[in-house]
Design a protein around this motif. Structure first.
Motif, mmCIF file in Angstrom:
data_model
loop_
_atom_site.group_PDB
_atom_site.id
_atom_site.type_symbol
_atom_site.label_atom_id
_atom_site.label_comp_id
_atom_site.label_asym_id
_atom_site.label_seq_id
_atom_site.Cartn_x
_atom_site.Cartn_y
_atom_site.Cartn_z
ATOM 1 N N ILE A 265 24.970 2.408 17.527
ATOM 2 C CA ILE A 265 26.289 2.844 18.000
ATOM 3 C C ILE A 265 26.832 1.792 18.965
ATOM 4 O O ILE A 265 26.132 1.360 19.886
ATOM 5 C CB ILE A 265 26.207 4.212 18.706
ATOM 6 N N GLU A 324 35.507 6.910 21.724
ATOM 7 C CA GLU A 324 34.725 7.897 20.994
ATOM 8 C C GLU A 324 33.287 7.437 20.766
ATOM 9 O O GLU A 324 32.351 8.239 20.794
ATOM 10 C CB GLU A 324 35.392 8.211 19.653
ATOM 11 N N ASP A 325 33.101 6.133 20.508
ATOM 12 C CA ASP A 325 31.749 5.622 20.264
ATOM 13 C C ASP A 325 30.838 5.874 21.462
ATOM 14 O O ASP A 325 29.666 6.231 21.299
ATOM 15 C CB ASP A 325 31.782 4.118 19.959
ATOM 16 N N LYS A 327 31.079 8.209 23.761
ATOM 17 C CA LYS A 327 30.760 9.629 23.856
ATOM 18 C C LYS A 327 29.733 10.024 22.793
ATOM 19 O O LYS A 327 28.842 10.854 23.046
ATOM 20 C CB LYS A 327 32.040 10.455 23.714
ATOM 21 N N ARG A 328 29.841 9.409 21.627
ATOM 22 C CA ARG A 328 28.866 9.690 20.574
ATOM 23 C C ARG A 328 27.485 9.177 20.972
ATOM 24 O O ARG A 328 26.462 9.812 20.695
ATOM 25 C CB ARG A 328 29.336 9.049 19.264
ATOM 26 N N THR A 331 25.953 11.642 23.333
ATOM 27 C CA THR A 331 25.488 12.820 22.607
ATOM 28 C C THR A 331 24.171 12.541 21.885
ATOM 29 O O THR A 331 23.284 13.397 21.811
ATOM 30 C CB THR A 331 26.549 13.284 21.597
#
Length: 458
Positions: A265, A324-325, A327-328, A331
């Motif tokens: 990621i 977004e990356d 936050k991914r 997670t």
């Protein structure tokens, strides 16, 4: 035609004919399709994947542009001249000045057009600086996601009734008497269709997914993680070899030295530019991280195990969460946190004493022994860290084009029927990896896609 030949004479009758045929439905192809349709051309866009995505969908979807209405509304004073100077400074003057001027003078028009005509809600990233850019000029959609950009462009194309046919990989280029007449494409069922056209736009990106070409032209990154789109197999470059088209800077590429490992990621470089650092397995820094994330790939891959650790803090993580990356990655558990450096070192498998010493050596102001200048805000708990590796994102060399995005022959004359943009064309990142300035890939995609699209068939 031998088994290795990728070109052939055109058939007497094509299965399908169109006025303008576009190969590839990434940002370049979608922008070209919108532009060509705007001028009244009959357009057919073919895509090898089941749905449009390409390298764009894997990126943060940020497009640099100088002098946009969006910048002016945000109080940012910028110009194409300053933008061109930044690009050439990063690439140490290795780019064709005319191509740089074409890119930088055309970018603002594309952003304003996409925003006003097609409703893409761009805004400028202003809460951190990208290395090498002297102004805030990175334009992105709300989620700062390449997938979001592709979805928005595809939706705009669908609203205009543009035909996009997926699961069609162009294989053989039909070429005769110095011009291009169409392609043969492979269907999912194993069948072959021939498509004829009055002109063709190559928007099929570069050759990062072709390991043989990567090894030939950029061996220093051949062992790096391939983080681009597997569909980037280099058809444009391979066709160029057979039809006598010019190519340039085939050793140029965008690397990235901050990809979470083994999660795969992307970790935004903002974690570094806002005051973070990279350390190796021994807990020590090993280079000037301010040089840029592209050259970071080689720097990281040269360390023990081909890996490093991005070290930052909760303040910086808050900035990174606009992507977004990132936050991914949180997670997925790639981002580790601790209230103490000792705890962070333990969870990352680093020597605690050495990591503490490394961070203590960072000057509150001034320049360190690597030549990097830091600000006044030291890292503070809670601390954050990510195991990262170096990766190849996409190639930056390709076909030479003129101001209308027409592909040039080896004698310098343009093809009347062949155009190229994005990763299929030579970009403005110099000869290697260190010339890449943030956003150069999408800059080439949208500007050359726009230029190629608005030119009417001859």
């Amino acid at each position: 035609m031998t088994p290795t030949t990728r070109t052939a004479s055109p058939p007497d009758i094509f299965d399908i004919t169109t006025e303008t045929l576009i190969i590839g439905a990434g940002a370049c192809g979608l922008v070209a399709a919108l532009s060509a349709t705007e001028t009244g051309q009959q357009v057919l866009l073919i895509e090898a994947d089941p749905v449009p995505s390409g390298s764009t969908a894997l990126s943060a979807g940020l497009i640099p542009a100088a002098g946009t209405k969006i910048q002016r509304a945000a109080g940012i004073d910028d110009s194409a001249t300053l933008f061109a100077s930044d690009i050439q400074a990063k690439a140490q003057g290795e780019n064709d000045p005319a191509l740089v001027d074409l890119m930088t003078s055309g970018a603002a028009e594309v952003i304003d057009w996409l925003a006003e005509v097609h409703g893409l809600p761009f805004s400028v990233v202003t809460n951190f600086d990208y290395p090498g850019h002297s102004r805030h000029r990175m334009h992105g959609l709300p989620a700062r996601s390449g997938a979001e950009l592709i979805d928005a462009l595809r939706t705009a194309c669908e609203a205009k009734g543009i035909d996009i046919i997926c699961d069609r990989r162009a294989d053989v280029l039909f070429h005769q008497d110095g011009e291009v007449y169409g392609v043969a494409v492979n269907r999912p069922d194993g069948g072959v269709e021939t498509i004829g056209c009055k002109r063709m736009i190559l928007a099929c990106n570069g050759f990062g997914g072709n390991r043989a070409l990567v090894s030939r032209h950029m061996p220093e990154i051949a062992d790096g993680l391939w983080f681009g789109h597997d569909g980037n197999r280099g058809e444009a470059v391979l066709w160029a070899e057979e039809i006598g088209a010019q190519t340039q800077h085939l050793g140029a590429y965008q690397g990235h030295g901050n990809v979470a490992h083994p999660h795969g990621i992307l970790i935004t470089w903002a974690v570094i530019t806002e005051g973070g650092v990279q350390v190796n397995r021994r807990g020590g820094r090993f280079w000037n991280e301010a040089q840029g994330y592209s050259e970071a790939a080689r720097a990281v891959l040269s360390q023990p195990g081909g890996e490093a650790f991005a070290i930052f803090d909760h303040r910086i993580a808050g900035i990174a969460r606009q992507f977004e990356d990132f936050k991914r990655a949180e997670t997925a558990g790639a981002v580790r946190t601790s209230d103490t450096l000792e705890g962070l070192a333990e969870t990352l498998g680093l020597p605690p004493d050495r990591l503490a010493t490394t961070l203590a050596e960072i000057p509150l102001e001034g320049t360190d022994h690597f030549g990097r200048r830091f600000g006044m805000t030291p890292l503070a708990p809670p601390y954050c860290g990510v195991r990262v590796t170096g990766a190849l994102f996409h190639t930056q060399g390709g076909l030479q084009v003129n101001a209308d995005a027409q592909v040039l022959r080896t004698d310098g004359t343009p093809f009347d029927t062949l155009y190229a943009g994005g990763g299929a064309a030579c970009g403005v990142s110099g000869k290697g990896d260190s010339g890449y300035l943030s956003g150069n890939g999408l800059l080439s995609a949208v500007v050359l896609g726009r230029r190629a699209g608005i030119v009417s068939p001859r």
